[in-house]
Design an enzyme around this catalytic site. Structure first.
Site, PDB file in Angstrom:
ATOM      1  CG  PHE A 233       2.565 -26.968  -9.638  1.00 35.83           C
ATOM      2  CD1 PHE A 233       1.503 -27.533  -8.952  1.00 35.83           C
ATOM      3  CD2 PHE A 233       3.432 -27.808 -10.330  1.00 35.83           C
ATOM      4  CE1 PHE A 233       1.301 -28.909  -8.947  1.00 35.83           C
ATOM      5  CE2 PHE A 233       3.230 -29.194 -10.332  1.00 35.83           C
ATOM      6  CZ  PHE A 233       2.157 -29.730  -9.647  1.00 35.83           C
TER       7      PHE A 233
ATOM      8  CG  ASP B  67      10.268 -24.794  -9.917  1.00 44.56           C
ATOM      9  OD1 ASP B  67      10.627 -25.148 -11.060  1.00 44.56           O
ATOM     10  OD2 ASP B  67       9.329 -25.344  -9.308  1.00 44.56           O
TER      11      ASP B  67
ATOM     12  CE  LYS C 253       6.540 -28.616 -16.474  1.00 43.27           C
ATOM     13  NZ  LYS C 253       5.424 -29.524 -16.616  1.00 43.27           N
TER      14      LYS C 253
HETATM   15  C1  LIG Z   1       7.364 -24.846 -12.041  1.00 44.99           C
HETATM   16  C2  LIG Z   1       7.191 -26.325 -11.886  1.00 44.99           C
HETATM   17  N1  LIG Z   1       7.887 -26.961 -10.935  1.00 44.99           N
HETATM   18  C3  LIG Z   1       7.767 -28.284 -10.754  1.00 44.99           C
HETATM   19  C4  LIG Z   1       6.910 -29.039 -11.523  1.00 44.99           C
HETATM   20  C5  LIG Z   1       6.800 -30.514 -11.301  1.00 44.99           C
HETATM   21  O1  LIG Z   1       7.439 -31.209 -12.318  1.00 44.99           O
HETATM   22  P1  LIG Z   1       7.198 -32.775 -12.528  1.00 44.99           P
HETATM   23  O2  LIG Z   1       5.781 -32.944 -12.939  1.00 44.99           O
HETATM   24  O3  LIG Z   1       8.201 -33.162 -13.573  1.00 44.99           O
HETATM   25  O4  LIG Z   1       7.491 -33.431 -11.216  1.00 44.99           O
HETATM   26  C6  LIG Z   1       6.156 -28.412 -12.521  1.00 44.99           C
HETATM   27  C7  LIG Z   1       5.212 -29.183 -13.342  1.00 44.99           C
HETATM   28  O5  LIG Z   1       4.341 -28.682 -14.001  1.00 44.99           O
HETATM   29  C8  LIG Z   1       6.290 -27.015 -12.704  1.00 44.99           C
HETATM   30  O6  LIG Z   1       5.594 -26.363 -13.634  1.00 44.99           O
END
Ligand SMILES: Cc1ncc(COP(=O)(O)O)c(C=O)c1O
Length: 388
Positions: A132, A217, A246
């Site tokens: 994700f 990520d 986050k």
């Molecule tokens: C690993 C990871 N990358 C990216 C995101 C996306 O982040 P945002 O919701 O702040 O755009 C998330 C959100 O849960 C995530 O868990």
């Protein structure tokens, strides 16, 4: 507004993109939140792994107030001292040399994808199935879950998906046009999936051998969530680019792209930008967040309390056959069950604990890093009570 009025108003006026739980949260402190009726909940969701320093930290309230009276936003057409101080501090904490300020995890990953393409002059990104990475068009395409991509064609080109934790598939997917490998050090949204210890080091080696960039990520895993400041430290693997968001600014929207100076040279002035990126307000708060991490030793607490919590959850296996696995690092913990357990969210809520379920059958715990052992004991008791 009373509880029902809040729900009715939101359902009427906000686009229906969220399946919300039946709960109106009103206020909170530390690891505890309260609904409008005054019912108390131990928060193991923490705004989806955001509120690591806990809710309404006094120091954040002070910093917000002081900074709001001084300067909130002027855009990146100008320098601010708050951004300078924070950029230095964050970069020095990381294995990188440069930072770009964005406003969310998706934006940070979008920036990382652009940077990888600009720097290498190549277009293909190898990403993982069940990953994700966010909801913009590029990050939803990088996300290896077709259900999120439905109805959005045409999607951006150049994303290839391979199985997580499978090195051979990565090797087979590499072409002369591969720019980068994009990977979560631990997959969060798909159920706290921890790869083998040698997976990330092997990805590093493959990238080095083939002149490919490695992007971690760390939007969810970063900032102490896994018991290390960056999850990359768990296996001593240094990526070329790290993205975080986050927990970074205590609940204010902020994301970052970190890289070496060499890789960052892929961006020239005008190549990438954000009106709100790194405002004086958000960077002042983010600096305060780092102070709190140091003063309250939150990274070590995450490790210690995470181990304590996981041990207690693992003990539940003896009583509950439905538990298939208890896994994670620090306070990023998943309990995999042998059935789809979405109904447990409401049951836990009725007993005063907020949890969420990832991938249908994994209870995911990402509580504030300030959570106490006593609070974790209460959570384990509730899980014990609601599991069949
Ligand atoms: C690993 C990871 N990358 C990216 C995101 C996306 O982040 P945002 O919701 O702040 O755009 C998330 C959100 O849960 C995530 O868990």
């Amino acid at each position: 507004m009373n509880t029902n009025q809040v729900k009715e108003t939101l359902d009427k006026y906000v686009m229906h993109t969220y399946g919300r739980y039946d709960l109106v949260l009103d206020h909170g402190h530390g690891s505890i939140v309260y609904d409008k009726e005054g019912n108390k909940y131990i928060d193991c969701v923490a705004g989806i792994a955001v509120n690591s320093i806990g809710h309404t930290h006094e120091k954040i309230a002070q910093t917000l107030t002081q900074q709001a009276k001084k300067l909130i936003h002027v855009s990146n057409l100008y320098y601010t001292e708050e951004q300078a101080e924070y950029a230095k501090r964050l970069v020095e904490l990381s294995p990188h040399e440069k930072v770009f300020f964005a406003n969310s995890g998706a934006e940070a990953n979008e920036g990382a994808i652009k940077l990888a393409r600009k720097y290498t002059g190549k277009s293909e990104i190898i990403a993982m199935k069940n990953s994700f990475h966010g909801r913009t068009l590029a990050t939803i395409t990088a996300t290896g879950q077709p259900k999120y991509q439905k109805g959005l064609d045409p999607l951006p080109q150049g994303f290839i998906h391979v199985d997580y934790n499978d090195i051979d598939q990565v090797k087979d997917a590499i072409t002369e046009n591969t720019a980068a490998i994009l990977v979560e050090p631990i997959q969060g949204e798909s159920g706290v999936r921890v790869p083998d210890d040698d997976y990330l080091p092997q990805l590093r080696k493959i990238c080095d051998e083939n002149g490919i960039l490695l992007i971690f990520d760390e939007v969810q895993t970063g900032f102490g969530r896994t018991g290390k400041f960056f999850a990359s430290e768990l296996t001593n693997t240094v990526p070329d680019i790290t993205t975080c968001a986050k927990a970074i600014a205590g609940g204010l929207p902020m994301g970052v792209v970190l890289s070496s100076a060499k890789v960052a040279s892929g961006f020239n002035p005008g190549d990438h930008a954000s009106t709100f990126g790194g405002t004086a307000l958000v960077t002042a708060v983010a600096s305060c967040v780092l102070d709190i991490y140091e003063e309250e030793d939150l990274v070590n607490k995450s490790k210690e309390n995470g181990e304590y919590f996981m041990e207690k959850l693992a003990n539940l296996k003896e009583k509950h056959d439905c538990i298939v696995d208890v896994r994670g690092h620090g306070l990023m913990v998943g309990v995999e069950l042998n059935y789809d357990c979405g109904n447990l969210v409401e049951k836990a809520q009725e007993k005063g604990v907020l949890i969420n379920v990832a991938n249908g059958n994994v209870i995911r715990f990402v509580p504030p890093l300030v959570i106490t052992k006593e609070e974790l004991d209460e959570v384990v008791e509730v899980i014990d009570e609601i599991l069949p």
